[in-house]
Design an enzyme around this catalytic site. Structure first.
Site, mmCIF file in Angstrom:
data_model
loop_
_atom_site.group_PDB
_atom_site.id
_atom_site.type_symbol
_atom_site.label_atom_id
_atom_site.label_comp_id
_atom_site.label_asym_id
_atom_site.label_seq_id
_atom_site.Cartn_x
_atom_site.Cartn_y
_atom_site.Cartn_z
ATOM 1 N N LYS A 74 0.859 -1.196 0.000
ATOM 2 C CA LYS A 74 0.000 0.000 0.000
ATOM 3 C C LYS A 74 0.890 1.239 0.000
ATOM 4 O O LYS A 74 1.920 1.286 0.679
ATOM 5 C CB LYS A 74 -0.896 -0.022 1.244
ATOM 6 C CG LYS A 74 -1.947 1.077 1.277
ATOM 7 C CD LYS A 74 -2.925 0.887 2.429
ATOM 8 C CE LYS A 74 -3.989 1.970 2.464
ATOM 9 N NZ LYS A 74 -4.989 1.753 3.525
ATOM 10 N N SER A 151 -9.674 1.729 2.496
ATOM 11 C CA SER A 151 -8.822 2.512 1.629
ATOM 12 C C SER A 151 -7.769 1.689 0.888
ATOM 13 O O SER A 151 -7.166 2.201 -0.057
ATOM 14 C CB SER A 151 -8.124 3.609 2.441
ATOM 15 O OG SER A 151 -7.346 3.042 3.491
ATOM 16 N N SER A 176 -9.902 -0.721 6.704
ATOM 17 C CA SER A 176 -9.338 -0.671 5.353
ATOM 18 C C SER A 176 -8.641 -1.929 4.878
ATOM 19 O O SER A 176 -8.181 -1.965 3.735
ATOM 20 C CB SER A 176 -8.367 0.495 5.240
ATOM 21 O OG SER A 176 -9.092 1.673 5.091
HETATM 22 N N1 GLN Z 1 -13.119 3.972 5.946
HETATM 23 C C1 GLN Z 1 -12.453 4.360 7.153
HETATM 24 C C2 GLN Z 1 -12.094 5.826 7.097
HETATM 25 O O1 GLN Z 1 -12.389 6.436 6.124
HETATM 26 C C3 GLN Z 1 -11.266 3.488 7.408
HETATM 27 C C4 GLN Z 1 -10.022 3.898 6.739
HETATM 28 C C5 GLN Z 1 -8.827 3.067 7.107
HETATM 29 O O2 GLN Z 1 -8.972 2.041 7.778
HETATM 30 N N2 GLN Z 1 -7.657 3.510 6.694
HETATM 31 O O3 GLN Z 1 -11.529 6.356 8.011
#
Ligand code: GLN
Length: 473
Positions: A74, A151, A176
């Protein structure tokens, strides 16, 4: 073929790493032009490393659990010498002079980094549509008009689509790893907070960020976790506890295992198709020998979203303060006062959602609001942990759907308000806030789209997730 078998072939010199890496890179390029899975493709470095590994193997000098295996990382996780931006324009051109510990451990085991995968900017999102200025949105491998989730969207989409044995390193703050895994039909294993070092991960919310495996099979996830987990003297929140042999518990008997199905997760808003497949999964576990009960777990689902978004944005807003175009972040023409300069840099190079989170987080921590919002959210977190801990006295694992819906179309996401977007995380924020390990397992397909089931275990009980999850595969 299993990854372990590929490694064995390579070790014996029966498979050229250089040749297979060429093929992998060709595929990465092709898929990225079609699906936007990578922000950076490391063709030259990967081939160079493949050649070196081949040469070392010939001399009998190299072995390793991931020998010759390609890994994608990532974008928010630093790889030495490879542009790493967290999907943000403000870090354009940043080339880390060091490897994140998780990456280094893979390299030590003979892996090859093939590139940096696309994501929501700094991890801010659940659909990978909040990409940094000028970045491209990854598309779902089953239907290009739909999201990969986020994400870690690029990790998930690519891992589903590739024809090769490849492992991906993702990151989760609020879901995510498992949420995109669910939307792309792969395995996502988010470890206990502190199980895997965060050294070299760009901070979103230090108290919740975790690095973890995203893979095609559970065996691959277990293998990768064995490699990346463990104490790190560079990272003070890593846990100093022995790392279990997760691959050894695959398909271990479920006799005596007890899990709980959380009632609140099967409420209004749940797609009936998701419900059906998750129940099939539950029944599968039962016929494999585990027993289950339905229980009520109120706090995580009722207060999870508000708690998570208060804590997450509070920390994100402080973490992003350093990207001002002086010591950190893209530099611009120096002119005007400091404030004018910082404002110009941050306005031009941060995306809309990053700006929203900076404002929300700053608000939540402001004098006068701190007690009402930020400190209160910390208290709710403690209540939540207590409620989970109580459940784990009786049950080994908790089960819910991972996401309530099937991967939506981009045209549907466009119509959502920010708050509606945040609601996608309703089932995943709880374990993330409490720092509990959790696993997404694919449990079925509906209208050509994957459905995932979420298993959550007590701290450091990743082994139980692997044991139970393996009976769903
Ligand atoms: N969807 C969640 C957010 O927008 C989780 C994001 C993540 O785990 N990096 O914060």
């Amino acid at each position: 073929m299993r990854t372990l078998e590929v490694v064995e072939l390579i070790r014996k010199g029966n498979l050229s790493i250089e040749e297979s890496t060429h093929k992998v890179i060709e595929e990465v390029k092709k898929l990225t032009s079609e699906y936007n899975y990578f922000n950076t493709i490391a063709a030259d470095t990967a081939i160079k490393r493949a050649k070196e590994l081949d040469a070392q193997i010939k001399k009998g000098k190299k072995s390793g659990k991931l020998l010759g295996i390609p890994i994608s990382v990532k974008d928010s996780i630093c790889v030495k010498g490879m542009e790493s931006t967290g999907g943000s324009r403000i870090l354009e051109g940043y080339i880390p002079p060091f490897n994140a510990t998780a990456v280094q451990r893979c390299l030590d085991e003979g892996a090859i980094v093939i590139g940096k995968t696309s994501q929501d900017e700094f991890g801010f999102g659940g659909f990978s549509v909040n990409v940094g200025v000028g970045y491209k949105v990854p598309k779902n491998p089953f239907d290009k008009t739909r999201t990969c989730g986020g994400s870690s969207g690029g990790c998930a989409g690519y891992t589903q689509k590739t024809a090769y044995n490849q492992l991906s390193i993702g990151e989760s703050t609020g879901g995510s790893i498992v949420e995109p895994a669910s939307f792309c039909g792969i395995v996502g294993l988010c470890p206990t907070y502190g199980r895997v070092s965060r050294y070299g991960l760009m901070d979103f919310s230090n108290a919740m960020d975790k690095i973890g495996p995203m893979t095609r099979t559970l065996e691959d996830a277990a293998l990768l976790l064995e490699v990346i987990a463990g104490f790190d003297s560079n990272e003070s929140t890593t846990i100093n506890a022995p790392v279990d042999s997760y691959t050894k518990v695959l398909k271990k008997s479920l006799k005596g295992m007890k899990f709980a199905v959380i009632k609140e997760a099967f409420a209004e808003g749940l797609d009936p198709a998701v419900e059906k497949h998750v129940w099939n999964g539950i029944k599968k576990l039962e016929s494999a020998g585990a027993t289950y009960e339905e229980i009520s777990l109120k706090i995580p689902i009722k207060y999870g979203i508000s708690t998570y978004y208060l804590l997450g944005t509070s920390e994100a807003s402080t973490n992003l303060a350093k990207y001002c175009g002086m010591r950190y972040g893209k530099q611009d023409k120096l002119e005007g006062s400091f404030n004018e300069y910082f404002t110009k840099v941050r306005s031009s190079y941060l995306g809309e959602e990053a700006k929203r989170r900076i404002m929300l987080g700053t608000f939540a921590r402001m004098a006068g609001y701190r007690d009402a919002y930020y400190l209160k959210a910390l208290k709710v977190r403690t209540l939540m942990i207590n409620e989970y801990k109580k459940a784990f006295k009786k049950y080994d694992v908790l089960a819910t759907p991972t996401v309530s819906i099937l991967p939506p179309k981009f045209s549907e996401i466009e119509k959502l308000t920010p708050l509606q977007c945040y609601m996608i995380d309703v089932l995943t924020v709880g374990p993330n806030i409490a720092g509990l390990p959790h696993l997404n397992m694919p449990v079925g397909m509906e209208k050509g789209l994957p459905v995932g089931m979420l298993l959550t275990a007590d701290h450091l009980q990743e082994g139980k997730l692997v044991q139970l999850g393996s009976w769903l595969e």
